[in-house]
Design a protein around this motif. Sequence first.
Motif, PDB file in Angstrom:
ATOM      1  N   HIS A  30     -12.074   0.868  -1.283  1.00 25.51           N
ATOM      2  CA  HIS A  30     -10.624   0.781  -1.087  1.00 25.51           C
ATOM      3  C   HIS A  30     -10.078  -0.353  -1.954  1.00 25.51           C
ATOM      4  CE1 HIS A  30     -10.293   3.568   2.352  1.00 25.51           C
ATOM      5  NE2 HIS A  30     -11.500   3.127   2.678  1.00 25.51           N
ATOM      6  N   SER A  31      -8.904  -0.159  -2.512  1.00 21.94           N
ATOM      7  CA  SER A  31      -8.332  -1.188  -3.388  1.00 21.94           C
ATOM      8  C   SER A  31      -7.621  -2.277  -2.607  1.00 21.94           C
ATOM      9  CB  SER A  31      -7.355  -0.543  -4.376  1.00 21.94           C
ATOM     10  OG  SER A  31      -6.317   0.148  -3.685  1.00 21.94           O
ATOM     11  N   VAL A  32      -7.258  -1.974  -1.336  1.00 21.92           N
ATOM     12  CA  VAL A  32      -6.617  -2.971  -0.473  1.00 21.92           C
ATOM     13  C   VAL A  32      -7.200  -2.857   0.929  1.00 21.92           C
ATOM     14  CG1 VAL A  32      -4.442  -2.987  -1.753  1.00 21.92           C
ATOM     15  CG2 VAL A  32      -4.729  -1.414   0.157  1.00 21.92           C
TER      16      VAL A  32
ATOM     17  N   ASP B  55       0.854  -1.189   0.000  1.00 21.41           N
ATOM     18  CA  ASP B  55       0.000   0.000   0.000  1.00 21.41           C
ATOM     19  C   ASP B  55       0.888   1.235   0.000  1.00 21.41           C
ATOM     20  OD1 ASP B  55      -2.320   1.491   0.013  1.00 21.41           O
ATOM     21  OD2 ASP B  55      -2.859   1.068   2.092  1.00 21.41           O
TER      22      ASP B  55
ATOM     23  N   ARG C 172     -14.747  -8.564  -4.015  1.00 24.54           N
ATOM     24  CA  ARG C 172     -13.287  -8.505  -3.919  1.00 24.54           C
ATOM     25  C   ARG C 172     -12.701  -9.257  -2.742  1.00 24.54           C
ATOM     26  NH1 ARG C 172     -13.605  -2.190  -4.096  1.00 24.54           N
ATOM     27  NH2 ARG C 172     -15.574  -2.789  -5.053  1.00 24.54           N
TER      28      ARG C 172
ATOM     29  N   GLN D  82      -1.615   5.509  -3.341  1.00 19.49           N
ATOM     30  CA  GLN D  82      -2.698   4.586  -3.681  1.00 19.49           C
ATOM     31  C   GLN D  82      -3.953   4.928  -2.875  1.00 19.49           C
ATOM     32  OE1 GLN D  82      -1.547   0.493  -3.404  1.00 19.49           O
ATOM     33  NE2 GLN D  82      -3.574  -0.307  -3.946  1.00 19.49           N
TER      34      GLN D  82
ATOM     35  N   LYS E 209     -11.159   8.639  -6.452  1.00 20.57           N
ATOM     36  CA  LYS E 209     -12.059   7.838  -7.283  1.00 20.57           C
ATOM     37  C   LYS E 209     -13.391   7.636  -6.567  1.00 20.57           C
ATOM     38  CE  LYS E 209     -12.539   3.313  -9.519  1.00 20.57           C
ATOM     39  NZ  LYS E 209     -11.905   1.970  -9.733  1.00 20.57           N
TER      40      LYS E 209
ATOM     41  N   ASP F 202      -7.629   6.070  -4.403  1.00 22.34           N
ATOM     42  CA  ASP F 202      -8.893   5.415  -4.020  1.00 22.34           C
ATOM     43  C   ASP F 202      -9.900   6.446  -3.523  1.00 22.34           C
ATOM     44  OD1 ASP F 202      -7.798   2.951  -4.612  1.00 22.34           O
ATOM     45  OD2 ASP F 202      -7.413   2.400  -2.526  1.00 22.34           O
TER      46      ASP F 202
END
Length: 589
Positions: free
Chosen positions: A254-256, A200, A506, A204, A211, A208
Amino acid sequence: MKRFLTILLAIFMTISLVACGNANKSQTAIANGTYKGEGNGKGGKISVEVTIKDDTITDVKVLEQKETPGYETAMDTLKENILSKNSLEVDIVAGCTLTSKGYLEAITAALKAAGATPDMLKKNQGKDADVTKKEVSKTHDIVIIGAGGAGLSAAIEAKQAGADVIVLEKMPMAGGNTLISGAEYAAPNNWIQKKEGIKDSPDQFAKDTIKGGDNENDPELVKVVAENALAGAEWLRDEVGVVWQDDLMFFGGHSVKRSLIPAGANGKEIIRKQVAKAESLNIPILYNTTAMSLITDSNGKVIGVEAEGEDTKYTFNTNKAVIIASGGFGSNIEMRVKYNPAMDKKVLSTNTVGSTGDGIVMGEKIGAELVGMEHIQTYPVCDPLTGTLLYFGDARMYGHTIMVNKEGRRFVEELERRDVISMAIKEQTDSVCYQLLDQKGLEASKLEEQHGAEMEYLYKNKLLVKANTIEEAAAFFDIDAKEFKATLDRYNGYVKDGKDKEFNKRSMPSTIDTAPFYILKAAPAVHHTMGGLKINTKAEVINKDGKVIEGLYAAGEVTGGVHGTNRLGSNALADITVFGRIAGQNAAK
């Protein structure tokens, strides 16, 4: 004759004593004594001991309660009013409805144990409501409006920088929305991520967030949060004493997985430790004290605050600055509709009753620019009866649930953005959803351990069912059991294959197949207002001409620009901590 007179006198005295005894008895409707009673508050059972003398309540002792820290002050307020009026016909304490009702229920039960009812108490007028308020003028370096997470962060930093600080809080307790939140905290590159091998970065995290806010965020403010979020979490841990659990949550958008969880998985841990830190620094917090207006000089500089307490009108003059940290406007229906007509009275709210936009109004009156006021977020998993945010819904962030409609079908990715899930729920039958998890999901989410009182409430109000079979659980809410079972079978197949072919969920850590099964009925409610006072990266408030309003800072939900159209879950705690600290540090200079 003498003997006759003696007998007659004895008879007369006996009659007199009986009459006197009856008279004494008639004077007291309730037998003097101490009686116990129980009621149900927000945190479960409230047990009290009520002392009655001459039809008057002379004391109320709380023997047992598990209310949210801070909310128990509502019982102190109610006790004072009850003893003053000798009546249970008192106003509930704003923001503490369930605690107030449970306390009054317990006292009513104690009266019942005495063979009495509230109307048998001897009435009196209580306090004179027309007493003229005294006027007090004080001077401090910094006045902070709001004792929530942002305000307390600002207060601690300002005090440690050497400033004389006072905090004004209109509610009877500290905490604001932070106190009643899950209080998860998004922090990129945190220590648990490193332990779990999760890659992370602040960049990043910023991507997020932007976006998630549909690119309408102020990128400079987002950058400040992203680059300082981890330091804020460490400051809460090392300086304030907040304990973080040894696991993370994966919030929608969140991407992670990056969201830290406070001990107990709610805001009590944050606020309790911040208040304790403030007390150790001798920072005064004036409760039940409402800021009414900002004071400015002839040049427009903010030089103080006019405020009102229960019996006092205050003028607080400042040597340095005022910091507004009074929260959003999620509980102000008129204000919501003004900026977003869809958010009318039909939409419930998770917010405390204190979230009425006072700071925004005060700032606008002296020329502050407002941004993003139309952006109002709903939270998807809330109590359909009251709008209260449900901690039971946190199981969704662990990945152990599926969400279905009345027809038994999934209709959205369970880890989507809050606004996307909320709007999807509103399109379903009855505008509600049903969240399913099994026993291993319950244990992994620590729901029974951390939120047992809430589960008891949900069972009691028929919003949660526990059953040994999917069919039995579905029948409780009249969900199409056949379709529900087929939906679950497909989902378990996706888990085994490692790919959700319908919604691309996810995170799918395990199948849902271990009895007993739990189904929660929930609905969306207003949760966060993204708009508010415009600030710069120093937390200074900006006016309509794009210039800094000297002497005025703001932090937290009262500000706009950080989250754009939509706030990602767990970003609020990072925002209020980072900008609360910045506001306190800069105001103290």
